[in-house]
Design an enzyme around this catalytic site. Structure first.
Site, PDB file in Angstrom:
ATOM      1  CB  CYS A 112      19.093 -42.179 -22.435  1.00 31.80           C
ATOM      2  SG  CYS A 112      20.638 -41.648 -23.188  1.00 31.80           S
ATOM      3  CG  HIS A 240      15.799 -39.967 -24.249  1.00 35.61           C
ATOM      4  ND1 HIS A 240      16.490 -38.975 -23.602  1.00 35.61           N
ATOM      5  CD2 HIS A 240      16.717 -40.664 -24.958  1.00 35.61           C
ATOM      6  CE1 HIS A 240      17.776 -39.077 -23.907  1.00 35.61           C
ATOM      7  NE2 HIS A 240      17.946 -40.078 -24.729  1.00 35.61           N
ATOM      8  CG  ASN A 270      20.522 -37.863 -25.980  1.00 34.15           C
ATOM      9  OD1 ASN A 270      20.282 -37.821 -24.782  1.00 34.15           O
ATOM     10  ND2 ASN A 270      20.575 -39.003 -26.653  1.00 34.15           N
TER      11      ASN A 270
HETATM   12  C1  LIG Z   1      23.561 -40.621 -35.717  1.00 35.97           C
HETATM   13  C2  LIG Z   1      22.421 -40.332 -36.668  1.00 35.97           C
HETATM   14  C3  LIG Z   1      21.998 -38.867 -36.559  1.00 35.97           C
HETATM   15  C4  LIG Z   1      22.905 -40.576 -38.101  1.00 35.97           C
HETATM   16  O1  LIG Z   1      21.853 -40.318 -38.980  1.00 35.97           O
HETATM   17  P1  LIG Z   1      21.429 -41.392 -40.054  1.00 35.97           P
HETATM   18  O2  LIG Z   1      20.377 -40.775 -40.858  1.00 35.97           O
HETATM   19  O3  LIG Z   1      21.126 -42.677 -39.358  1.00 35.97           O
HETATM   20  O4  LIG Z   1      22.735 -41.526 -40.887  1.00 35.97           O
HETATM   21  P2  LIG Z   1      23.573 -42.833 -41.158  1.00 35.97           P
HETATM   22  O5  LIG Z   1      24.208 -43.303 -39.899  1.00 35.97           O
HETATM   23  O6  LIG Z   1      22.743 -43.777 -41.941  1.00 35.97           O
HETATM   24  O7  LIG Z   1      24.680 -42.196 -42.056  1.00 35.97           O
HETATM   25  C5  LIG Z   1      24.405 -41.654 -43.344  1.00 35.97           C
HETATM   26  C6  LIG Z   1      25.667 -40.983 -43.836  1.00 35.97           C
HETATM   27  O8  LIG Z   1      25.851 -39.756 -43.117  1.00 35.97           O
HETATM   28  C7  LIG Z   1      27.168 -39.708 -42.616  1.00 35.97           C
HETATM   29  N1  LIG Z   1      27.186 -38.917 -41.383  1.00 35.97           N
HETATM   30  C8  LIG Z   1      27.114 -39.351 -40.109  1.00 35.97           C
HETATM   31  N2  LIG Z   1      27.185 -38.314 -39.275  1.00 35.97           N
HETATM   32  C9  LIG Z   1      27.281 -37.212 -40.042  1.00 35.97           C
HETATM   33  C10 LIG Z   1      27.386 -35.838 -39.761  1.00 35.97           C
HETATM   34  N3  LIG Z   1      27.392 -35.363 -38.502  1.00 35.97           N
HETATM   35  N4  LIG Z   1      27.461 -34.978 -40.799  1.00 35.97           N
HETATM   36  C11 LIG Z   1      27.452 -35.409 -42.063  1.00 35.97           C
HETATM   37  N5  LIG Z   1      27.364 -36.703 -42.382  1.00 35.97           N
HETATM   38  C12 LIG Z   1      27.282 -37.595 -41.395  1.00 35.97           C
HETATM   39  C13 LIG Z   1      27.549 -41.145 -42.407  1.00 35.97           C
HETATM   40  O9  LIG Z   1      28.956 -41.279 -42.390  1.00 35.97           O
HETATM   41  C14 LIG Z   1      26.913 -41.816 -43.590  1.00 35.97           C
HETATM   42  O10 LIG Z   1      27.749 -41.643 -44.702  1.00 35.97           O
HETATM   43  P3  LIG Z   1      27.916 -42.858 -45.763  1.00 35.97           P
HETATM   44  O11 LIG Z   1      26.550 -43.092 -46.317  1.00 35.97           O
HETATM   45  O12 LIG Z   1      28.908 -42.300 -46.705  1.00 35.97           O
HETATM   46  O13 LIG Z   1      28.439 -44.008 -44.942  1.00 35.97           O
HETATM   47  C15 LIG Z   1      21.213 -41.241 -36.420  1.00 35.97           C
HETATM   48  O14 LIG Z   1      21.542 -42.566 -36.764  1.00 35.97           O
HETATM   49  C16 LIG Z   1      20.750 -41.228 -34.995  1.00 35.97           C
HETATM   50  O15 LIG Z   1      20.347 -40.220 -34.458  1.00 35.97           O
HETATM   51  N6  LIG Z   1      20.717 -42.430 -34.354  1.00 35.97           N
HETATM   52  C17 LIG Z   1      20.279 -42.561 -33.003  1.00 35.97           C
HETATM   53  C18 LIG Z   1      21.345 -42.088 -32.072  1.00 35.97           C
HETATM   54  C19 LIG Z   1      20.833 -41.872 -30.683  1.00 35.97           C
HETATM   55  O16 LIG Z   1      19.755 -41.427 -30.475  1.00 35.97           O
HETATM   56  N7  LIG Z   1      21.676 -42.188 -29.695  1.00 35.97           N
HETATM   57  C20 LIG Z   1      21.393 -41.987 -28.333  1.00 35.97           C
HETATM   58  C21 LIG Z   1      20.336 -42.916 -27.871  1.00 35.97           C
HETATM   59  S1  LIG Z   1      19.941 -42.618 -26.203  1.00 35.97           S
END
Ligand SMILES: CC(C)(COP(=O)(O)OP(=O)(O)OC[C@H]1O[C@@H](n2cnc3c(N)ncnc32)[C@H](O)[C@@H]1OP(=O)(O)O)[C@@H](O)C(=O)NCCC(=O)NCCS
Length: 317
Positions: A112, A240, A270
């Site tokens: 990225c 980004h 993204n």
């Molecule tokens: C992936 C992302 C959206 C998840 O959001 P978050 O607020 O961090 O959520 P968490 O990972 O803490 O998960 C919280 C809960 O939501 C759940 N969850 C994850 N994805 C979900 C979805 N699409 N829908 C509903 N629930 C979801 C998880 O399983 C977790 O459940 P649990 O508490 O029972 O284990 C977030 O972590 C993110 O954007 N991270 C960066 C990713 C990124 O930018 N990657 C590319 C970099 S270049």
């Protein structure tokens, strides 16, 4: 030295949209959850005839035209991608042929952060006087490396391409690339990867989130400091487009207000290496980039890698 200035921009995205409602029908998630946790409403998905190189070619052609150039004017092509058409040759070979360029061409791999890395490399070549003009493209078809059953990544990624032309400016003028910062922490490689033999992205979302905010802020601060300016001097911040919460957390910590920050991830998700050039092109097309503006580009991604570039916008008269 000659300054490297951005003289053309362009982007291309596939026609097909994938909305949160459609994802909600496939996996255990909801439109509200996706919107609240990521800011994303829909992404573009490559059709059967779209490839990373076809999107890159469309974006590249638009940037060449925008700069008022012809393919013969391009001295170097760099395509940043983590979703090449084939393992070999490089995707840039297909783009070079399709655009009718007569110059060297290679791919840059920094996921990225790839576009900002490639832009900095191209600018260095231009500044040295070894070449006159480079075409830098970020292009991806991430939908092909996303696990259709993994709700944590399926919601994030989309397809598209963005491109820019970098040419030699005037050394008596301060428009162009001012400073940059490139970084990598390979010890964190495992938090966002396609493991050997696996087809799809695996991600520790929370850890990526935490580190992303930190490196964007640190890298931006280093870049601004090197130029002798502060966040208050930044007119336009082009981060980004990974997650609206990462963008706003980084902006808050840097002290760059939301109204100076470009966000289009609601419509594209993204798009990895394509996200910064697509956002930059849309910002320019919307009249948000003015001559003399300080524009801060910021990328981060798997590696982990990060890259910032500070540009004094505009071309010398
Ligand atoms: C992936 C992302 C959206 C998840 O959001 P978050 O607020 O961090 O959520 P968490 O990972 O803490 O998960 C919280 C809960 O939501 C759940 N969850 C994850 N994805 C979900 C979805 N699409 N829908 C509903 N629930 C979801 C998880 O399983 C977790 O459940 P649990 O508490 O029972 O284990 C977030 O972590 C993110 O954007 N991270 C960066 C990713 C990124 O930018 N990657 C590319 C970099 S270049």
């Amino acid at each position: 030295v000659t300054r490297a200035v951005v003289t053309g921009l362009g982007f291309a995205v596939p026609e097909q949209r994938l909305t949160n409602a459609e994802i909600q029908a496939r996996v255990d998630t909801s439109d509200e959850w996706i919107l609240e946790r990521t800011g994303i409403s829909e992404r573009r998905i490559a059709g059967p005839d779209d490839t990373t190189s076809s999107l890159a070619t469309a974006a590249g052609a638009a940037a060449i035209k925008d700069a008022g150039l012809t393919p013969d004017d391009v001295d170097l092509l760099i395509v940043a991608t983590c979703t090449p058409d084939q393992a070999m040759p490089a995707t840039s070979a297909f783009v070079q042929d399709a655009l009718g360029l007569r110059c060297g061409a290679f791919d840059a791999g920094a996921v990225c952060s790839g576009f900002v890395y490639a832009l900095v490399m191209a600018a260095g070549m231009v500044e040295s006087g070894r070449i006159g003009t480079a075409l830098v493209v970020g292009a991806e078809t991430l939908s092909r490396i996303v696990d259709p059953d993994d709700r944590s990544t399926l919601i994030l990624f989309g397809d598209g391409a963005g491109a820019c032309i970098v040419s030699g400016g005037d050394d008596r003028d301060d428009r162009g690339l001012l400073t940059f910062d490139l970084g990598c922490d390979g010890a964190a490689a495992g938090i966002l990867e396609i493991p050997p033999g696996q087809p799809y992205i695996q991600m520790e979302g929370r850890e990526v989130f935490r580190r992303a905010v930190r490196v964007v802020v640190q890298s931006a601060q280093a870049t601004l400091e090197a130029a002798g300016v502060t966040a208050a001097d930044v007119d336009v911040f082009v981060p980004h487009q990974a997650n609206a919460r990462i963008v706003s957390a980084a902006g808050d910590r840097l002290g760059i207000p939301a109204d100076r920050t470009i966000v289009n991830l609601d419509r594209y998700g993204n798009t990895s290496a394509a996200s910064v050039p697509i956002a930059l092109t849309e910002a320019r097309d919307a009249g948000r980039l003015h001559d003399g503006d300080l524009v801060l580009l910021s990328g981060f991604g798997a590696g982990m890698t990060w890259a910032s570039a500070l540009i004094r916008w505009g071309t010398p008269a």
